[in-house]
Design an enzyme around this catalytic site. Structure first.
Site: not given
Ligand SMILES: *Cc1c(COP(=O)(O)O)cnc(C)c1O
Length: 375
Positions: A56, A270
């Site tokens: 994702k 800054y």
């Molecule tokens: C993002 C996500 C994962 C992966 O999680 P990690 O902590 O990056 O391994 C797995 N299951 C769901 C439902 C997620 O949203």
């Protein structure tokens, strides 16, 4: 007129000179061999059937297409993304099943069918709509087992128990839930979620089961079930509270643009947020918050010039970062040298700690301005 011409000429000459030594842009190197190694480490550690990879948010900022292709080559045969758009893009890259965490908004079901996507159904409304729009098409059920964010609620789980007809005609390939505290192995919520998930799973005994994100793969086997869904660990983030079992995947470098000396009591950047305590030498590097380098790293983060650590001093600007190189050998920071902000010594977890955040945020914020190199 003559003067203008001359000064232009000089400017031009200087520009040419500058152009010759002008370093390249900031560079992000993504090591796909290390990514593949991380997949194998997880596959070895995981006691269930298979490891599905979470890609994702453009594979946590590293590029979903190259990442998924490499993982596919490595043997991964199931991917997860968060949204329909991400899934459609990924469909152009892999032929495997793709699970979509969000599940379809009303009216999107046909899109899921057209692209052969597997929705994660998170409530009774999504379940009913999927049954009607895509009879017999495989789907995933997600239960809320205590994180209280997504998934079929306890109330609705009871409804499914009371009325088995609600699930009739639904081809449930996978039953899943998500852990809230898996990075804390003795957290009491872990055991509660496990128990809750076991109850939910019994509703669809023929489906496979999935509870494990990256951190859960490093918990007791009782939490593993059939399919793991790691994300962060693939990309080198430490999924455990101890020593990182994963390989670093991301290197971030940016060129030194300028070097200057300042006196004790003079400030940098800054807001004059850093004051030199001694005569100091400052190197300015072409990297800023517009590149996704978090502003909270100002006066906190570290860079490496070769073997030498150089603290970030002053606030981080849109396009520039200033480093204190007073103690470094001159050869380390000659204009054009590359300062490294992510490497095997200073990892994504180190930078995250110094920016007051987590590795996930460091990676997903990485900007579009870098030269991206896949090694
Ligand atoms: C993002 C996500 C994962 C992966 O999680 P990690 O902590 O990056 O391994 C797995 N299951 C769901 C439902 C997620 O949203």
């Amino acid at each position: 007129m003559k003067e203008v011409f001359l000064s232009r000429f000089h400017w031009h000459k200087r520009f040419i000179f500058f152009a010759i030594i002008m370093p390249g842009p900031a560079r992000l190197t993504i090591n796909l061999a290390s990514l593949a190694k991380n997949y194998r480490i997880l596959a070895e550690r995981f006691s269930g059937q298979s490891v599905a990879c979470v890609v994702k948010a453009d594979a946590y900022g590293l590029g979903a297409a190259p990442v998924a292709s490499r993982l596919r080559t490595e043997g991964c045969s199931f991917f997860f993304v968060a949204t329909l758009d991400e899934a459609i893009e990924l469909r152009g890259v892999v032929e495997t099943p793709i699970g979509v965490f969000a599940g379809p908004f009303p009216g999107e079901e046909k899109e899921y069918v057209n692209h052969r996507l597997m929705p994660v159904l998170n409530d009774l409304g999504q379940i009913t709509r999927w049954k009607n729009a895509a009879p017999g098409a495989a789907c995933i059920l997600q239960a809320d087992t205590g994180m209280h964010r997504m998934g079929i609620s306890l109330n609705e789980q009871q409804k499914l128990r009371d009325d088995p007809a609600l699930l009739e005609g639904l081809a449930v390939f996978l039953s899943m839930s998500h852990m809230a505290c898996a990075d804390t192995s003795d957290h009491p919520l872990n055991g509660q979620q496990l128990k809750q998930f076991q109850r939910f799973r019994a509703l669809t005994p023929d489906a496979r089961a999935s509870l494990a994100n990256s951190a859960t793969v490093f918990l007791d086997k009782a939490y593993h079930f059939d399919i793991a869904r790691p994300g962060c660990a693939l990309y080198g983030i430490n999924p455990t509270p101890g020593t990182n079992p994963m390989q670093p995947v991301v290197w971030l470098e940016a060129p030194v643009l300028a070097v200057r000396d300042i006196d004790a009591g003079e400030s940098v950047g800054y807001g004059a947020a850093w004051l030199a305590q001694r005569p100091s030498r400052i190197a300015t590097v072409a990297l800023g918050y517009a590149d996704g380098f978090l502003r909270s790293g100002g006066n906190n983060a570290l860079a490496y010039l070769g073997e030498n650590p150089a603290p970030v001093v002053g606030r981080i600007s849109m396009d520039l970062i200033t480093l204190d190189v007073t103690d470094l050998p001159e050869s380390a920071y000659a204009p054009g040298s590359m300062a490294s902000f992510l490497n095997e010594r200073y990892t994504v977890d180190d930078l995250a700690r110094d920016c007051g955040t987590i590795g996930y945020e460091i990676l997903t914020r990485l900007g579009r301005r870098f030269e991206r190199v896949y090694a």
